[in-house]
Every structure is written in C-alpha cells, then in structure tokens.
Design a protein around this motif. Structure first.
Motif, mmCIF file in Angstrom:
data_model
loop_
_atom_site.group_PDB
_atom_site.id
_atom_site.type_symbol
_atom_site.label_atom_id
_atom_site.label_comp_id
_atom_site.label_asym_id
_atom_site.label_seq_id
_atom_site.Cartn_x
_atom_site.Cartn_y
_atom_site.Cartn_z
ATOM 1 N N GLN A 116 0.816 -1.211 0.000
ATOM 2 C CA GLN A 116 0.000 0.000 0.000
ATOM 3 C C GLN A 116 0.853 1.265 0.000
ATOM 4 O O GLN A 116 0.611 2.184 -0.781
ATOM 5 N N SER A 117 1.854 1.326 0.857
ATOM 6 C CA SER A 117 2.668 2.545 0.937
ATOM 7 C C SER A 117 3.489 2.748 -0.337
ATOM 8 O O SER A 117 3.605 3.873 -0.834
ATOM 9 N N GLN A 118 4.056 1.673 -0.902
ATOM 10 C CA GLN A 118 4.822 1.793 -2.138
ATOM 11 C C GLN A 118 3.930 2.259 -3.293
ATOM 12 O O GLN A 118 4.343 3.075 -4.121
ATOM 13 N N LEU A 119 2.718 1.727 -3.355
ATOM 14 C CA LEU A 119 1.788 2.136 -4.411
ATOM 15 C C LEU A 119 1.402 3.607 -4.264
ATOM 16 O O LEU A 119 1.331 4.341 -5.255
ATOM 17 N N LEU A 120 1.175 4.038 -3.025
ATOM 18 C CA LEU A 120 0.832 5.439 -2.777
ATOM 19 C C LEU A 120 1.995 6.356 -3.155
ATOM 20 O O LEU A 120 1.806 7.358 -3.863
ATOM 21 N N TYR A 121 3.198 6.019 -2.698
ATOM 22 C CA TYR A 121 4.371 6.825 -3.036
ATOM 23 C C TYR A 121 4.651 6.818 -4.533
ATOM 24 O O TYR A 121 5.075 7.826 -5.105
ATOM 25 N N SER A 122 4.411 5.696 -5.182
ATOM 26 C CA SER A 122 4.606 5.616 -6.634
ATOM 27 C C SER A 122 3.633 6.532 -7.352
ATOM 28 O O SER A 122 4.009 7.238 -8.296
ATOM 29 N N ALA A 123 2.378 6.522 -6.917
ATOM 30 C CA ALA A 123 1.372 7.396 -7.529
ATOM 31 C C ALA A 123 1.739 8.864 -7.320
ATOM 32 O O ALA A 123 1.651 9.673 -8.255
ATOM 33 N N ILE A 124 2.171 9.209 -6.113
ATOM 34 C CA ILE A 124 2.581 10.593 -5.832
ATOM 35 C C ILE A 124 3.778 10.981 -6.699
ATOM 36 O O ILE A 124 3.833 12.075 -7.262
ATOM 37 N N THR A 125 4.737 10.078 -6.827
ATOM 38 C CA THR A 125 5.922 10.345 -7.643
ATOM 39 C C THR A 125 5.549 10.574 -9.101
ATOM 40 O O THR A 125 6.026 11.520 -9.729
ATOM 41 N N VAL A 126 4.679 9.729 -9.625
ATOM 42 C CA VAL A 126 4.262 9.874 -11.027
ATOM 43 C C VAL A 126 3.535 11.201 -11.227
ATOM 44 O O VAL A 126 3.783 11.918 -12.203
ATOM 45 N N ILE A 127 2.660 11.558 -10.303
ATOM 46 C CA ILE A 127 1.934 12.827 -10.410
ATOM 47 C C ILE A 127 2.900 14.007 -10.342
ATOM 48 O O ILE A 127 2.812 14.955 -11.140
ATOM 49 N N LEU A 128 3.850 13.967 -9.402
ATOM 50 C CA LEU A 128 4.831 15.060 -9.293
ATOM 51 C C LEU A 128 5.701 15.164 -10.541
ATOM 52 O O LEU A 128 5.997 16.267 -11.007
ATOM 53 N N LEU A 129 6.093 14.016 -11.092
ATOM 54 C CA LEU A 129 6.909 14.051 -12.309
ATOM 55 C C LEU A 129 6.112 14.589 -13.494
ATOM 56 O O LEU A 129 6.654 15.326 -14.327
ATOM 57 N N LEU A 130 4.835 14.244 -13.579
ATOM 58 C CA LEU A 130 3.990 14.792 -14.647
ATOM 59 C C LEU A 130 3.826 16.306 -14.505
ATOM 60 O O LEU A 130 3.889 17.048 -15.493
ATOM 61 N N LEU A 131 3.627 16.777 -13.260
ATOM 62 C CA LEU A 131 3.530 18.229 -13.026
ATOM 63 C C LEU A 131 4.855 18.922 -13.363
ATOM 64 O O LEU A 131 4.858 20.006 -13.949
ATOM 65 N N LEU A 132 5.977 18.283 -12.987
ATOM 66 C CA LEU A 132 7.291 18.822 -13.326
ATOM 67 C C LEU A 132 7.467 18.903 -14.834
ATOM 68 O O LEU A 132 7.945 19.902 -15.363
ATOM 69 N N LYS A 133 7.056 17.847 -15.524
ATOM 70 C CA LYS A 133 7.176 17.823 -16.985
ATOM 71 C C LYS A 133 6.345 18.930 -17.620
ATOM 72 O O LYS A 133 6.830 19.656 -18.490
#
Length: 178
Positions: free
Chosen positions: A9-26
């Motif tokens: 659960q925590s890895q999936l949550l952090y992965s989702a947050i990371t993907v969202i942050l990287l998309l916003l950065l992009k």
C-alpha cells in the motif's frame, strides 16, 4: 489481489505521488522551455529537441525514484549495472565529440543571443568565418557565406571561440531581436 494491495500500500501510494509530481514537473518544465523558445524566437525544431532532452531527464529521474520507493536492491544488480556502465563508458568516450556538441547545443539554446537568420563572425585565427546562420541543430550550425558556401560548424567550438553578432535578424514588426 487484496493481499498485494495491503502488502504494498505505501509503495503504491508513493509511486502514484511520484508519477503525479513528475507529470507536473514535466508540464511546468515544458511550458518554461516553450516560453523561452517563443520569447527568444527560436526555431521550433530547436525547442522540440530541448524538450526531448528534458523528457529523457525526467524519465531517468522517475526510474531512480521508483527504484528507491520499491526498495530495489542495487547490490543484486551490481554486476549487471557495472557491466552496462562499462559499455556505456567506452561508448561515451568514443563518442565524446557528439556528447559535447549536444551539451553545447543545449547551452546555446538557453544562453546565446543569435538565431537563424543572424549574420555572425566567428573569431578563429585559423579559420575566421563571417556568415549567416541557416540552421541550428543539436550537433552543429549550418552557416552560409557570401560566396554561397555552406559551412557546418560544431556547437562545441562556438563555446570555445568568440562569436560576434554582426547583423541581428529583424522581426516582422521591424524591431531588433536578440
């Protein structure tokens, strides 16, 4: 399936947050690069090339971040990664000129005051050149002399030699653009 979700659960949550942050950065970085390209009146091909480089950097950052989140044990991958880095190192050393030209192309995109259509003078004692910039690519400039000769000049040499803008390209509204 529920066990997998509960266990990671925590890895999936952090992965989702990371993907969202990287998309916003992009999205933000792409807007900034496009704005710089538009304000500086750069060729669309140059801008899209820099966008590709930025996208590659963001993907690499994402891979590293996700590897950390999912606790990839780099000790297990040590031999594999060292072999890959050895091959890449040899390839990069053999292609040092290409990499320096790409890096110089990125630097030229953001910092140099000349663009396609400008007449420049390259301060080189062995090969002094005065010509119009016909195109700027990732690796080189295409220069057209008064005699009609087409010269390919590597980007990395532009950072090593003095370059003087003789005549800057005029905008459609008649204003001077730098």
């Amino acid at each position: 399936m529920n066990d997998f979700l509960a266990l990671y659960q925590s890895q999936l949550l952090y992965s989702a947050i990371t993907v969202i942050l990287l998309l916003l950065l992009k999205i933000g970085l792409f807007k900034i690069i496009r704005k710089v390209g538009k304000i500086s009146n750069y060729n669309d091909a140059r801008t899209s090339l820099i966008l590709k480089y930025a996208n590659f950097a963001i993907v690499c950052t994402g891979i590293v971040a996700l590897s950390i989140i999912w606790n990839v044990r780099f000790e297990d991958l040590g031999i594999f990664l060292s072999s890959i880095f050895a091959v890449i190192g040899v390839a990069l050393f053999a292609q040092w000129s290409i990499l320096s030209n790409i890096t110089a192309g990125i630097i030229l995109f953001f910092t140099f005051p000349f663009k396609i259509g400008d007449r420049i003078q390259i301060q080189d004692k062995d090969f002094p050149t005065e010509a119009f910039i016909e195109d700027i690519t990732a690796f080189h400039l295409l220069l057209r002399t008064d005699e009609g000769e087409l010269i390919t000049y590597p980007n990395n040499l532009l950072l090593q030699k003095g370059v003087r803008v003789v005549n800057s390209h005029k905008d459609d509204d008649g204003g001077q653009s730098l």
